[in-house]
Design a protein around this motif. Structure first.
Motif, PDB file in Angstrom:
ATOM      1  N   ASP A  95       4.638   0.146 -13.799  1.00 39.13           N
ATOM      2  CA  ASP A  95       3.774  -0.534 -14.571  1.00 39.13           C
ATOM      3  C   ASP A  95       2.352  -0.819 -14.115  1.00 39.13           C
ATOM      4  O   ASP A  95       1.400  -0.394 -14.719  1.00 39.13           O
ATOM      5  CB  ASP A  95       4.416  -1.974 -14.718  1.00 39.13           C
ATOM      6  N   LEU A  96       2.363  -0.738 -12.796  1.00 40.04           N
ATOM      7  CA  LEU A  96       1.184  -0.888 -11.973  1.00 40.04           C
ATOM      8  C   LEU A  96       0.346   0.544 -12.362  1.00 40.04           C
ATOM      9  O   LEU A  96      -0.735   0.558 -12.438  1.00 40.04           O
ATOM     10  CB  LEU A  96       0.957  -1.372 -10.445  1.00 40.04           C
ATOM     11  N   VAL A 149      -1.350  16.256 -20.976  1.00 37.10           N
ATOM     12  CA  VAL A 149      -0.326  15.658 -20.525  1.00 37.10           C
ATOM     13  C   VAL A 149      -0.229  14.044 -20.837  1.00 37.10           C
ATOM     14  O   VAL A 149      -1.442  13.150 -21.045  1.00 37.10           O
ATOM     15  CB  VAL A 149      -0.502  15.447 -18.947  1.00 37.10           C
ATOM     16  N   ARG A 150       1.043  13.758 -20.993  1.00 37.50           N
ATOM     17  CA  ARG A 150       1.003  12.212 -21.372  1.00 37.50           C
ATOM     18  C   ARG A 150       0.653  11.331 -20.519  1.00 37.50           C
ATOM     19  O   ARG A 150       1.119  11.558 -19.147  1.00 37.50           O
ATOM     20  CB  ARG A 150       2.505  11.867 -21.970  1.00 37.50           C
ATOM     21  N   MET A 151       0.103   9.994 -20.829  1.00 37.88           N
ATOM     22  CA  MET A 151      -0.286   8.855 -19.844  1.00 37.88           C
ATOM     23  C   MET A 151       1.098   8.651 -19.040  1.00 37.88           C
ATOM     24  O   MET A 151       1.103   8.336 -17.938  1.00 37.88           O
ATOM     25  CB  MET A 151      -0.827   7.939 -20.497  1.00 37.88           C
ATOM     26  N   GLU A 161       4.543   8.463 -14.141  1.00 38.63           N
ATOM     27  CA  GLU A 161       5.724   8.943 -13.121  1.00 38.63           C
ATOM     28  C   GLU A 161       5.375   9.993 -12.211  1.00 38.63           C
ATOM     29  O   GLU A 161       6.040   9.529 -11.105  1.00 38.63           O
ATOM     30  CB  GLU A 161       6.602   9.660 -14.447  1.00 38.63           C
ATOM     31  N   THR A 162       4.515  10.793 -12.246  1.00 38.84           N
ATOM     32  CA  THR A 162       4.238  11.602 -11.313  1.00 38.84           C
ATOM     33  C   THR A 162       3.519  10.632 -10.052  1.00 38.84           C
ATOM     34  O   THR A 162       3.778  10.898  -8.811  1.00 38.84           O
ATOM     35  CB  THR A 162       3.024  12.593 -11.763  1.00 38.84           C
ATOM     36  N   PHE A 207       3.294   8.178  -4.781  1.00 39.13           N
ATOM     37  CA  PHE A 207       2.601   7.142  -3.709  1.00 39.13           C
ATOM     38  C   PHE A 207       3.558   5.904  -4.199  1.00 39.13           C
ATOM     39  O   PHE A 207       4.273   5.747  -4.943  1.00 39.13           O
ATOM     40  CB  PHE A 207       1.113   6.944  -4.525  1.00 39.13           C
ATOM     41  N   ASN A 208       3.447   4.954  -3.163  1.00 37.56           N
ATOM     42  CA  ASN A 208       4.007   3.792  -3.142  1.00 37.56           C
ATOM     43  C   ASN A 208       3.534   2.654  -4.183  1.00 37.56           C
ATOM     44  O   ASN A 208       2.864   1.832  -3.774  1.00 37.56           O
ATOM     45  CB  ASN A 208       4.016   3.122  -1.791  1.00 37.56           C
TER      46      ASN A 208
END
Length: 90
Positions: A67-68, A49-51, A56-57, A62-63
């Motif tokens: 970028d974070l 799976v791509r980073m 995105e998942t 999650f909130n």
């Protein structure tokens, strides 16, 4: 970070209990426990799976900003790859 993929160590034994992952790698007598976010990354890292897809998942569940999430996942994956739990491929 394009074309960087993550996959589980296929030899690792694991269980998800109450949204936490308990993982053991053969030949290593250490039990690794991942929190809810770490366990979700572990669940998604099936095959290759791509980073960016991991980020995105995590953003969707999650909130956290993209970028974070991407930055934290990068550090998390590096740490787990050093322990033999995940593999990084390009």
């Amino acid at each position: 970070m394009n074309n960087i993929y993550v996959s589980r160590n296929e030899e690792a034994a694991y269980r998800i209990i109450d949204h936490e992952a308990m993982i053991v790698v053969p030949g290593n007598n250490t039990l690794y426990v991942l929190n809810r976010v770490g366990a979700r990354i572990w669940e998604v890292a099936i095959g290759k799976v791509r980073m960016e897809d991991l980020a995105e998942t995590i953003c969707g569940e999650f909130n956290v900003t993209y970028d974070l999430a991407l930055s934290d996942i990068n550090e998390f994956v590096k740490e787990l790859s050093l322990k033999g739990l995940l593999q990084i491929k390009s």
